[in-house]
Scaffold this active site. Structure first.
Site, PDB file in Angstrom:
ATOM      1  N   ARG A  20      -9.742   0.951   8.778  1.00 35.05           N
ATOM      2  CA  ARG A  20      -9.273  -0.456   9.117  1.00 35.05           C
ATOM      3  C   ARG A  20     -10.441  -1.212   9.820  1.00 35.05           C
ATOM      4  O   ARG A  20      -9.905  -2.327  10.282  1.00 35.05           O
ATOM      5  CB  ARG A  20      -8.335  -0.164   9.983  1.00 35.05           C
ATOM      6  CG  ARG A  20      -6.716  -0.199   9.346  1.00 35.05           C
ATOM      7  CD  ARG A  20      -5.622  -0.266  10.341  1.00 35.05           C
ATOM      8  NE  ARG A  20      -4.486  -1.172  10.246  1.00 35.05           N
ATOM      9  CZ  ARG A  20      -3.384  -0.778   9.558  1.00 35.05           C
ATOM     10  NH1 ARG A  20      -3.428   0.411   8.978  1.00 35.05           N
ATOM     11  NH2 ARG A  20      -2.437  -1.315   9.503  1.00 35.05           N
ATOM     12  N   ARG A  57      11.850  -5.625   4.757  1.00 36.01           N
ATOM     13  CA  ARG A  57      11.310  -4.195   4.568  1.00 36.01           C
ATOM     14  C   ARG A  57      12.475  -3.249   5.584  1.00 36.01           C
ATOM     15  O   ARG A  57      12.624  -3.861   6.391  1.00 36.01           O
ATOM     16  CB  ARG A  57      10.118  -3.976   4.934  1.00 36.01           C
ATOM     17  CG  ARG A  57       9.862  -2.190   5.090  1.00 36.01           C
ATOM     18  CD  ARG A  57       8.489  -2.075   5.052  1.00 36.01           C
ATOM     19  NE  ARG A  57       7.775  -2.568   6.179  1.00 36.01           N
ATOM     20  CZ  ARG A  57       6.402  -2.550   6.389  1.00 36.01           C
ATOM     21  NH1 ARG A  57       5.704  -1.944   5.328  1.00 36.01           N
ATOM     22  NH2 ARG A  57       5.992  -2.889   7.275  1.00 36.01           N
ATOM     23  N   LYS A  91       0.921  -1.191  -0.042  1.00 31.19           N
ATOM     24  CA  LYS A  91      -0.116   0.024  -0.158  1.00 31.19           C
ATOM     25  C   LYS A  91       0.834   1.365  -0.018  1.00 31.19           C
ATOM     26  O   LYS A  91       0.675   2.194  -0.883  1.00 31.19           O
ATOM     27  CB  LYS A  91      -1.086  -0.132   1.234  1.00 31.19           C
ATOM     28  CG  LYS A  91      -1.911  -1.231   1.456  1.00 31.19           C
ATOM     29  CD  LYS A  91      -2.750  -1.146   2.591  1.00 31.19           C
ATOM     30  CE  LYS A  91      -2.016  -0.984   3.845  1.00 31.19           C
ATOM     31  NZ  LYS A  91      -1.387  -2.479   4.047  1.00 31.19           N
ATOM     32  N   ARG A 122      11.138  -1.711  11.122  1.00 27.58           N
ATOM     33  CA  ARG A 122      10.159  -1.453  12.139  1.00 27.58           C
ATOM     34  C   ARG A 122       9.796  -2.376  13.069  1.00 27.58           C
ATOM     35  O   ARG A 122       9.926  -3.569  12.920  1.00 27.58           O
ATOM     36  CB  ARG A 122       8.728  -1.281  11.214  1.00 27.58           C
ATOM     37  CG  ARG A 122       8.423  -0.067  10.715  1.00 27.58           C
ATOM     38  CD  ARG A 122       7.413   0.130   9.598  1.00 27.58           C
ATOM     39  NE  ARG A 122       6.166  -0.376   9.985  1.00 27.58           N
ATOM     40  CZ  ARG A 122       5.198  -0.413   9.035  1.00 27.58           C
ATOM     41  NH1 ARG A 122       5.032   0.074   8.086  1.00 27.58           N
ATOM     42  NH2 ARG A 122       3.925  -1.140   9.551  1.00 27.58           N
ATOM     43  N   ARG A 163      -0.683  -9.088  13.051  1.00 19.74           N
ATOM     44  CA  ARG A 163      -1.146  -8.089  12.161  1.00 19.74           C
ATOM     45  C   ARG A 163      -2.163  -8.803  11.176  1.00 19.74           C
ATOM     46  O   ARG A 163      -3.307  -8.273  10.943  1.00 19.74           O
ATOM     47  CB  ARG A 163       0.019  -7.441  11.557  1.00 19.74           C
ATOM     48  CG  ARG A 163       0.452  -6.311  12.558  1.00 19.74           C
ATOM     49  CD  ARG A 163       1.997  -5.852  12.143  1.00 19.74           C
ATOM     50  NE  ARG A 163       1.917  -5.135  11.213  1.00 19.74           N
ATOM     51  CZ  ARG A 163       2.882  -4.936  10.057  1.00 19.74           C
ATOM     52  NH1 ARG A 163       3.836  -5.398  10.339  1.00 19.74           N
ATOM     53  NH2 ARG A 163       2.921  -4.141   9.169  1.00 19.74           N
TER      54      ARG A 163
HETATM   55  P1  AP5 Z   1       4.781  -1.658   1.842  1.00 21.20           P
HETATM   56  O1  AP5 Z   1       4.393  -0.807   0.742  1.00 21.20           O
HETATM   57  O2  AP5 Z   1       5.454  -1.109   3.099  1.00 21.20           O
HETATM   58  O3  AP5 Z   1       3.607  -2.387   2.424  1.00 21.20           O
HETATM   59  P2  AP5 Z   1       2.213  -1.882   3.162  1.00 21.20           P
HETATM   60  O4  AP5 Z   1       0.926  -2.479   2.422  1.00 21.20           O
HETATM   61  O5  AP5 Z   1       2.172  -0.355   3.214  1.00 21.20           O
HETATM   62  O6  AP5 Z   1       2.609  -2.518   4.423  1.00 21.20           O
HETATM   63  P3  AP5 Z   1       2.348  -1.883   6.007  1.00 21.20           P
HETATM   64  O7  AP5 Z   1       3.125  -3.064   6.697  1.00 21.20           O
HETATM   65  O8  AP5 Z   1       2.801  -0.499   6.100  1.00 21.20           O
HETATM   66  O9  AP5 Z   1       0.944  -1.970   6.344  1.00 21.20           O
HETATM   67  P4  AP5 Z   1       0.134  -1.990   7.475  1.00 21.20           P
HETATM   68  O10 AP5 Z   1      -1.184  -1.764   7.192  1.00 21.20           O
HETATM   69  O11 AP5 Z   1       0.545  -3.290   8.570  1.00 21.20           O
HETATM   70  O12 AP5 Z   1       0.896  -0.938   8.515  1.00 21.20           O
HETATM   71  P5  AP5 Z   1       0.665   0.680   8.980  1.00 21.20           P
HETATM   72  O13 AP5 Z   1       1.851   1.635   8.664  1.00 21.20           O
HETATM   73  O14 AP5 Z   1      -0.602   1.028   8.021  1.00 21.20           O
HETATM   74  O15 AP5 Z   1       5.579  -2.906   1.207  1.00 21.20           O
HETATM   75  C1  AP5 Z   1       6.040  -3.899   2.035  1.00 21.20           C
HETATM   76  C2  AP5 Z   1       7.507  -4.428   1.755  1.00 21.20           C
HETATM   77  O16 AP5 Z   1       7.250  -4.962   0.368  1.00 21.20           O
HETATM   78  C3  AP5 Z   1       8.552  -3.281   1.389  1.00 21.20           C
HETATM   79  O17 AP5 Z   1       9.821  -3.714   1.941  1.00 21.20           O
HETATM   80  C4  AP5 Z   1       8.594  -3.129  -0.313  1.00 21.20           C
HETATM   81  O18 AP5 Z   1       9.723  -2.688  -0.640  1.00 21.20           O
HETATM   82  C5  AP5 Z   1       8.221  -4.487  -0.652  1.00 21.20           C
HETATM   83  N1  AP5 Z   1       7.492  -4.455  -1.956  1.00 21.20           N
HETATM   84  C6  AP5 Z   1       6.202  -3.307  -2.220  1.00 21.20           C
HETATM   85  N2  AP5 Z   1       5.697  -4.024  -3.366  1.00 21.20           N
HETATM   86  C7  AP5 Z   1       6.492  -5.060  -3.785  1.00 21.20           C
HETATM   87  C8  AP5 Z   1       6.566  -5.475  -4.964  1.00 21.20           C
HETATM   88  N3  AP5 Z   1       5.736  -5.362  -6.011  1.00 21.20           N
HETATM   89  N4  AP5 Z   1       7.327  -6.688  -5.188  1.00 21.20           N
HETATM   90  C9  AP5 Z   1       8.341  -6.849  -4.066  1.00 21.20           C
HETATM   91  N5  AP5 Z   1       8.487  -6.276  -2.924  1.00 21.20           N
HETATM   92  C10 AP5 Z   1       7.554  -5.216  -2.918  1.00 21.20           C
HETATM   93  O19 AP5 Z   1       0.299   0.427  10.347  1.00 21.20           O
HETATM   94  C11 AP5 Z   1       1.038   0.333  11.191  1.00 21.20           C
HETATM   95  C12 AP5 Z   1       0.279   0.173  12.584  1.00 21.20           C
HETATM   96  O20 AP5 Z   1      -0.150   1.583  12.877  1.00 21.20           O
HETATM   97  C13 AP5 Z   1      -0.865  -0.804  12.692  1.00 21.20           C
HETATM   98  O21 AP5 Z   1      -0.607  -2.160  13.016  1.00 21.20           O
HETATM   99  C14 AP5 Z   1      -1.600   0.180  14.015  1.00 21.20           C
HETATM  100  O22 AP5 Z   1      -1.192  -0.245  15.027  1.00 21.20           O
HETATM  101  C15 AP5 Z   1      -1.415   1.472  13.605  1.00 21.20           C
HETATM  102  N6  AP5 Z   1      -2.541   1.807  12.601  1.00 21.20           N
HETATM  103  C16 AP5 Z   1      -2.326   2.667  11.452  1.00 21.20           C
HETATM  104  N7  AP5 Z   1      -3.507   2.803  10.864  1.00 21.20           N
HETATM  105  C17 AP5 Z   1      -4.330   2.712  11.824  1.00 21.20           C
HETATM  106  C18 AP5 Z   1      -6.023   2.692  11.735  1.00 21.20           C
HETATM  107  N8  AP5 Z   1      -6.588   3.232  10.771  1.00 21.20           N
HETATM  108  N9  AP5 Z   1      -6.518   2.304  12.803  1.00 21.20           N
HETATM  109  C19 AP5 Z   1      -6.086   1.683  14.239  1.00 21.20           C
HETATM  110  N10 AP5 Z   1      -4.709   1.709  14.183  1.00 21.20           N
HETATM  111  C20 AP5 Z   1      -3.940   2.000  12.672  1.00 21.20           C
HETATM  112 MG    MG Z   2       2.301   0.837   5.027  1.00 27.96          MG
END
Ligand code: AP5
Ligand code: MG
Ligand code: ZN
Length: 214
Positions: A88, A127, A13, A160, A171
């Site tokens: 979410r 990552r 994402k 992270r 997660r």
């Molecule tokens: P990346 O693009 O980083 O993936 P992502 O989908 O953004 O994954 P996240 O881990 O950031 O999602 P998340 O939803 O768990 O975390 P968030 O920060 O939102 O890609 C991942 C890896 O793959 C990278 O290394 C990239 O280089 C690689 N990659 C990408 N595309 C590729 C491809 N095509 N081929 C190969 N490799 C590839 O949330 C974190 C925490 O914050 C949550 O757990 C929660 O505690 C809190 N939080 C955030 N939002 C909320 C909410 N709305 N409500 C409550 N808590 C929240």
């Molecule tokens: Mg992300």
């Protein structure tokens, strides 16, 4: 373009959001990034969020919803927006509907990025994230030119806290229980688009742009 990106942790994402926000000329709003920048600045919000994030739990809706409501007070959302990581759960989706109603905006699309669990673990365990600007790399799939140094700003890269395998598994469970139901919610509203998140970053961006332009 008024867009939500949804998909499990590691679906890409954040990676795709950067490409799509640039293509459509819209702000990228990532609740995870906002929490992480608060964490870095050691604000009260950051300290509170950290206690949930490190365990892979959701930050309470009351906190997250207020933060998003505040973000929608900024004028740049008038030209469109890309939400990454929000909503979410159903309660957040309902709250977003209310926020959008208040500012007189509606959604164009909710794009679901689909990927298998095994691939997620490979993506998240390799990552590396920039401490300074939040840019995303992968040791094997998207390596930085210089090891542990950000290509964009020269900042140092880190792993992270929530990218440890035990937290990743939790997660994924939270995603299945709490976030997946919003997919049907948006399908019912007629705005859902789904695509595979497997392939190269540029191929996936091109597919997403063509799907969103239909
Ligand atoms: P990346 O693009 O980083 O993936 P992502 O989908 O953004 O994954 P996240 O881990 O950031 O999602 P998340 O939803 O768990 O975390 P968030 O920060 O939102 O890609 C991942 C890896 O793959 C990278 O290394 C990239 O280089 C690689 N990659 C990408 N595309 C590729 C491809 N095509 N081929 C190969 N490799 C590839 O949330 C974190 C925490 O914050 C949550 O757990 C929660 O505690 C809190 N939080 C955030 N939002 C909320 C909410 N709305 N409500 C409550 N808590 C929240
Ligand atoms: Mg992300
Ligand atoms: Zn950087």
């Amino acid at each position: 373009m008024r867009l939500i990106l949804v998909g499990p942790p590691g679906a890409g994402k954040g990676t795709q959001a950067v490409q799509l926000a640039k293509h459509f000329g819209i702000p990228h709003i990532s609740t995870g990034d906002i929490f992480r920048s608060n964490l870095k600045a050691e604000t009260e919000l950051g300290k509170l969020a950290k206690s949930f994030m490190d365990k892979g739990e959701l930050v309470p809706d009351s906190v997250t919803n207020e933060m998003v409501r505040d973000r929608f007070k900024q004028a740049d959302v008038k030209k469109g927006f890309l939400l990454d990581g929000f909503p979410r759960n159903i309660a957040q989706a309902d709250e977003l509907s209310r926020i959008l109603q208040e500012v007189n905006l509606n959604l164009d699309a909710v794009l679901e990025l689909q990927i298998a669990d095994a691939e997620i673990v490979r993506r998240l365990s390799g990552r590396r994230t920039c401490k300074e600007c939040g840019a995303i790399f992968h040791q094997e799939f998207e390596p930085s030119k210089q090891k542990d140094v950000c290509d964009k700003c020269g900042g140092s890269l880190y792993q992270r806290e929530d990218d440890k395998e035990s937290v990743i598994i939790h997660r994924l469970a939270i995603y299945a229980q709490q976030t997946k139901p919003i997919i049907d919610y948006y399908r019912t509203k007629g705005v859902l688009k789904q695509m595979s998140a497997v392939g190269t970053v540029s191929q996936i961006s091109a597919d997403a742009i063509s799907l969103l332009s239909k």
